[in-house]
Design a protein around this motif. Structure first.
Motif, PDB file in Angstrom:
ATOM      1  N   PRO A 177       0.913  -0.896  -0.234  1.00 14.74           N
ATOM      2  CA  PRO A 177      -0.175  -0.068   0.169  1.00 14.74           C
ATOM      3  C   PRO A 177       1.104   1.063   0.063  1.00 14.74           C
ATOM      4  CG  PRO A 177       0.088  -1.057   2.160  1.00 14.74           C
ATOM      5  CD  PRO A 177       0.694  -1.744   1.155  1.00 14.74           C
ATOM      6  N   VAL A 178       0.688   2.078  -0.723  1.00 13.08           N
ATOM      7  CA  VAL A 178       1.530   3.500  -0.951  1.00 13.08           C
ATOM      8  C   VAL A 178       0.617   4.711  -0.053  1.00 13.08           C
ATOM      9  CG1 VAL A 178       2.120   2.658  -3.734  1.00 13.08           C
ATOM     10  CG2 VAL A 178       0.166   4.133  -3.148  1.00 13.08           C
ATOM     11  N   ALA A 179       1.497   5.281  -0.645  1.00 14.70           N
ATOM     12  CA  ALA A 179       1.026   6.550   1.436  1.00 14.70           C
ATOM     13  C   ALA A 179       0.959   8.148   0.516  1.00 14.70           C
ATOM     14  CB  ALA A 179       1.589   6.696   2.538  1.00 14.70           C
ATOM     15  N   TRP A 180      -0.018   9.140  -0.112  1.00 12.21           N
ATOM     16  CA  TRP A 180       0.509   9.838  -0.356  1.00 12.21           C
ATOM     17  C   TRP A 180       1.356  10.944   0.666  1.00 12.21           C
ATOM     18  CZ3 TRP A 180       0.540  12.650  -4.387  1.00 12.21           C
ATOM     19  CH2 TRP A 180       0.057  14.298  -3.977  1.00 12.21           C
ATOM     20  N   ARG A 181       1.941  11.565   0.035  1.00 10.02           N
ATOM     21  CA  ARG A 181       2.849  12.933   1.261  1.00 10.02           C
ATOM     22  C   ARG A 181       2.692  13.884   0.461  1.00 10.02           C
ATOM     23  NH1 ARG A 181       8.632   9.650   2.424  1.00 10.02           N
ATOM     24  NH2 ARG A 181       7.666   8.314   2.945  1.00 10.02           N
ATOM     25  N   ALA A 182       1.969  14.906   0.891  1.00  5.21           N
ATOM     26  CA  ALA A 182       1.049  15.922   0.848  1.00  5.21           C
ATOM     27  C   ALA A 182       2.261  17.198   0.579  1.00  5.21           C
ATOM     28  CB  ALA A 182      -0.125  17.404   1.342  1.00  5.21           C
ATOM     29  N   ALA A 183       3.670  17.303   1.402  1.00 14.20           N
ATOM     30  CA  ALA A 183       4.887  17.521   1.541  1.00 14.20           C
ATOM     31  C   ALA A 183       5.592  17.552   0.305  1.00 14.20           C
ATOM     32  CB  ALA A 183       5.717  17.194   2.957  1.00 14.20           C
ATOM     33  N   ASP A 184       5.600  16.425  -0.160  1.00  9.81           N
ATOM     34  CA  ASP A 184       6.664  16.716  -1.857  1.00  9.81           C
ATOM     35  C   ASP A 184       5.520  15.738  -2.945  1.00  9.81           C
ATOM     36  OD1 ASP A 184       6.043  14.101  -0.972  1.00  9.81           O
ATOM     37  OD2 ASP A 184       8.683  13.073  -1.379  1.00  9.81           O
ATOM     38  N   ARG A 185       4.740  15.788  -3.157  1.00  4.47           N
ATOM     39  CA  ARG A 185       3.087  15.417  -4.103  1.00  4.47           C
ATOM     40  C   ARG A 185       3.530  14.821  -4.304  1.00  4.47           C
ATOM     41  NH1 ARG A 185      -0.658  18.215  -4.189  1.00  4.47           N
ATOM     42  NH2 ARG A 185      -0.817  18.185  -6.171  1.00  4.47           N
ATOM     43  N   LYS A 186       3.536  13.437  -3.777  1.00  8.40           N
ATOM     44  CA  LYS A 186       4.252  12.247  -4.419  1.00  8.40           C
ATOM     45  C   LYS A 186       3.843  10.809  -3.363  1.00  8.40           C
ATOM     46  CE  LYS A 186       8.866  13.751  -5.763  1.00  8.40           C
ATOM     47  NZ  LYS A 186      10.000  13.367  -4.834  1.00  8.40           N
ATOM     48  N   PHE A 187       3.330   9.975  -3.817  1.00  5.75           N
ATOM     49  CA  PHE A 187       2.839   8.333  -3.680  1.00  5.75           C
ATOM     50  C   PHE A 187       4.096   7.545  -2.859  1.00  5.75           C
ATOM     51  CE2 PHE A 187      -1.091   9.494  -5.396  1.00  5.75           C
ATOM     52  CZ  PHE A 187      -1.611   9.052  -4.619  1.00  5.75           C
ATOM     53  N   HIS A 188       4.329   7.078  -2.250  1.00  6.10           N
ATOM     54  CA  HIS A 188       5.850   6.770  -1.815  1.00  6.10           C
ATOM     55  C   HIS A 188       5.455   5.228  -0.954  1.00  6.10           C
ATOM     56  CE1 HIS A 188       8.021   9.757  -1.072  1.00  6.10           C
ATOM     57  NE2 HIS A 188       7.731  10.204  -1.107  1.00  6.10           N
ATOM     58  N   CYS A 189       6.231   4.334  -1.914  1.00  4.69           N
ATOM     59  CA  CYS A 189       5.933   2.876  -0.802  1.00  4.69           C
ATOM     60  C   CYS A 189       6.619   2.704  -0.340  1.00  4.69           C
ATOM     61  CB  CYS A 189       6.103   2.012  -2.808  1.00  4.69           C
ATOM     62  SG  CYS A 189       5.515   0.118  -2.739  1.00  4.69           S
ATOM     63  N   PRO A 190       6.321   1.779   0.683  1.00  2.20           N
ATOM     64  CA  PRO A 190       7.409   1.541   1.768  1.00  2.20           C
ATOM     65  C   PRO A 190       8.026   0.770   1.789  1.00  2.20           C
ATOM     66  CG  PRO A 190       4.789   0.202   2.021  1.00  2.20           C
ATOM     67  CD  PRO A 190       5.369   1.132   1.431  1.00  2.20           C
ATOM     68  N   CYS A 191       7.375  -0.098   0.550  1.00 10.12           N
ATOM     69  CA  CYS A 191       8.422  -1.524   0.458  1.00 10.12           C
ATOM     70  C   CYS A 191       9.684  -2.284  -0.312  1.00 10.12           C
ATOM     71  CB  CYS A 191       7.863  -2.954   0.161  1.00 10.12           C
ATOM     72  SG  CYS A 191       5.687  -3.068   0.661  1.00 10.12           S
ATOM     73  N   HIS A 192      10.055  -0.453  -1.488  1.00 12.45           N
ATOM     74  CA  HIS A 192      10.948  -1.101  -1.839  1.00 12.45           C
ATOM     75  C   HIS A 192      10.826   0.660  -2.830  1.00 12.45           C
ATOM     76  CE1 HIS A 192       9.158  -4.919  -2.760  1.00 12.45           C
ATOM     77  NE2 HIS A 192      10.022  -5.656  -2.424  1.00 12.45           N
ATOM     78  N   GLY A 193      11.015   1.297  -1.681  1.00 12.45           N
ATOM     79  CA  GLY A 193      10.959   2.472  -2.363  1.00 12.45           C
ATOM     80  C   GLY A 193      10.461   3.472  -3.359  1.00 12.45           C
ATOM     81  N   GLY A 194       9.198   2.500  -4.355  1.00 12.72           N
ATOM     82  CA  GLY A 194       8.671   2.758  -5.251  1.00 12.72           C
ATOM     83  C   GLY A 194       7.861   4.415  -5.058  1.00 12.72           C
ATOM     84  N   GLN A 195       8.299   5.475  -6.093  1.00 11.98           N
ATOM     85  CA  GLN A 195       6.793   6.707  -6.070  1.00 11.98           C
ATOM     86  C   GLN A 195       6.655   7.043  -7.308  1.00 11.98           C
ATOM     87  OE1 GLN A 195      10.135  10.084  -5.030  1.00 11.98           O
ATOM     88  NE2 GLN A 195      11.241   8.595  -3.756  1.00 11.98           N
ATOM     89  N   PHE A 196       5.322   7.799  -6.984  1.00 12.62           N
ATOM     90  CA  PHE A 196       4.714   8.345  -8.769  1.00 12.62           C
ATOM     91  C   PHE A 196       4.360   9.576  -7.721  1.00 12.62           C
ATOM     92  CE2 PHE A 196       3.866   3.259  -6.799  1.00 12.62           C
ATOM     93  CZ  PHE A 196       3.616   2.842  -8.134  1.00 12.62           C
ATOM     94  N   ASP A 197       3.998  10.186  -8.616  1.00 11.83           N
ATOM     95  CA  ASP A 197       3.156  11.892  -9.110  1.00 11.83           C
ATOM     96  C   ASP A 197       1.629  11.206  -8.208  1.00 11.83           C
ATOM     97  OD1 ASP A 197       1.726  11.545 -10.626  1.00 11.83           O
ATOM     98  OD2 ASP A 197       3.474  12.344 -12.608  1.00 11.83           O
ATOM     99  N   ALA A 198       1.583  12.934  -8.574  1.00 17.25           N
ATOM    100  CA  ALA A 198      -0.004  12.988  -8.199  1.00 17.25           C
ATOM    101  C   ALA A 198      -0.602  12.032  -9.832  1.00 17.25           C
ATOM    102  CB  ALA A 198       0.038  14.439  -7.881  1.00 17.25           C
ATOM    103  N   THR A 199      -0.497  12.265 -10.481  1.00 19.23           N
ATOM    104  CA  THR A 199      -1.248  11.393 -11.101  1.00 19.23           C
ATOM    105  C   THR A 199      -1.402  10.057 -10.983  1.00 19.23           C
ATOM    106  OG1 THR A 199       0.090  11.606 -13.370  1.00 19.23           O
ATOM    107  CG2 THR A 199      -0.367  13.521 -13.236  1.00 19.23           C
TER     108      THR A 199
END
Ligand code: FES
Length: 137
Positions: free
Chosen positions: A87-109
């Motif tokens: 499960p990814v988590a949204w971080r409003a501070a850097d406007r990205k989704f972060h995945c806790p398992c292997h460091g994946g990141q997704f933008d706001a789209t």
């Protein structure tokens, strides 16, 4: 009369179970699409521009953002990482989704921008009926 002592083995067994329970939120989602629209809440309750985490009936977690405009329109992104399903988590501070398992990141789209995820987060169809936001899960 039998006396029961809490042995070292018992302690380690309980510790292992407690550790496994603590990791459950990080486990990959077993969600499978049903194709049905399910209610996510009153459309007016979502302020424009911000992501809100919503757990749909059936347990699928999504992030919902009301898009700016006169007609209510929504972006609903699955919280299941496209690498291994964590499960990814949204971080409003850097406007990205972060995945806790292997460091994946997704933008706001939902586009994959870093780490191993091979695809964007799944965007789920939405519609509003009688003031209720429905998401196809
Ligand atoms: S499961 Fe998300 S980066 Fe691996």
């Amino acid at each position: 009369m039998e006396t029961h002592f809490f042995t070292r083995r018992d302690f380690l067994r309980h510790l292992t179970l407690a550790g496994a329970a603590a990791l459950l939120p990080l486990m990959p989602s077993a969600w499978a699409a049903t194709g049905q629209y399910v209610p996510a809440g009153r459309a007016a309750a979502f302020p424009p521009g911000q992501f809100h985490a919503v757990t749909l009936p059936g347990g699928h977690r999504v992030y919902v953002r009301r898009l700016p405009g006169r007609r209510p329109a929504f972006l609903a992104l699955s919280a299941a990482c496209t690498h291994k399903g964590c499960p990814v988590a949204w971080r409003a501070a850097d406007r990205k989704f972060h995945c806790p398992c292997h460091g994946g990141q997704f933008d706001a789209t939902g586009r994959a921008i870093a780490g191993p995820p091979p695809r964007p987060l799944a965007a789920l169809p939405t519609k509003v009926r009688n003031g209720i936001l429905l998401i196809q899960a």
